[in-house]
Design an enzyme around this catalytic site. Sequence first.
Site, PDB file in Angstrom:
ATOM      1  CB  SER A 171       7.766   4.752  11.541  1.00  0.00           C
ATOM      2  OG  SER A 171       8.058   5.999  10.933  1.00  0.00           O
ATOM      3  CG  HIS A 224       3.280   1.840   7.945  1.00  0.00           C
ATOM      4  ND1 HIS A 224       2.091   1.689   7.272  1.00  0.00           N
ATOM      5  CD2 HIS A 224       3.085   1.313   9.174  1.00  0.00           C
ATOM      6  CE1 HIS A 224       1.215   1.095   8.060  1.00  0.00           C
ATOM      7  NE2 HIS A 224       1.793   0.849   9.221  1.00  0.00           N
ATOM      8  CG  HIS A 244      -0.228   0.254   2.524  1.00  0.00           C
ATOM      9  ND1 HIS A 244       0.585  -0.692   3.111  1.00  0.00           N
ATOM     10  CD2 HIS A 244      -0.203   1.322   3.358  1.00  0.00           C
ATOM     11  CE1 HIS A 244       1.068  -0.227   4.251  1.00  0.00           C
ATOM     12  NE2 HIS A 244       0.611   1.005   4.417  1.00  0.00           N
TER      13      HIS A 244
END
Length: 248
Positions: free
Chosen positions: A158, A115, A6
């Site tokens: 992160s 991410h 994503h």
Amino acid sequence: MLSGTHTHSGPAGYLQYLLFDITSLGFVHETLDAMVEGIFQSIKRAHESTVPGRVYVNSGELLEASINRSPTGYLNNPLEERLRYQHDTDKTMTLLRLEAQDGTPLGMVNWFAVHPTSMNNTNTLISGDNKGYASQLFEEAMNPAGSLPGQTNCGDVSPNTKGPRCIDTGLPCELASSTCDGRVQNCIASGPGKDMVESTKIIGTMQFDKAWDLYHNTASTVLSGPVQYVRQTIDMSNFTVYTENGTF
């Protein structure tokens, strides 16, 4: 092979859920059509170009490309569980090398937990973020072989390795609440670059470099046998959580 990933800088308006339609001020049929057509054509081209081949697997550790964005939350895990791991995020990249029987490179798929949020919420352009940049680098280097940097257990992982800081003072945010003087709006994570574009390139390049090494130097274990899977369904509305003192 299909693998999910994503980006936080994608187009909106392609689902019937309100959350995905707010920023686009409603449903956008052109967005949905483009995504459906792109997925369809990708599957069609892959199917039409299938050839007998081999799949090799390899894995290795990639450090300094990710941090735990909730380290205080991680410490709430039982000590015996935390002692099983060297790091507070998963640092392992797993890669599949795909090649034809004559040795012609066909592409690779890798999985690494981080991410795609190197591009922050001030960005107004569509971006594949660090995963997209890693894919672009690999495909440019291996043309026409394909590349799919997939996602794994990225829950609190992160890419903003400088960590969260208060944009008004430059001081670290309050770790437990991710706030600055009680406000979450001023707590922004960044890094490792001087801005979000440079950070995207740095984290993407680190993933590319590791994938390149795994692909070319040590991907020598051939996969064979049947495909297995694991599936688990949990009804969270009927799930009981017990605390240390027995309450829930």
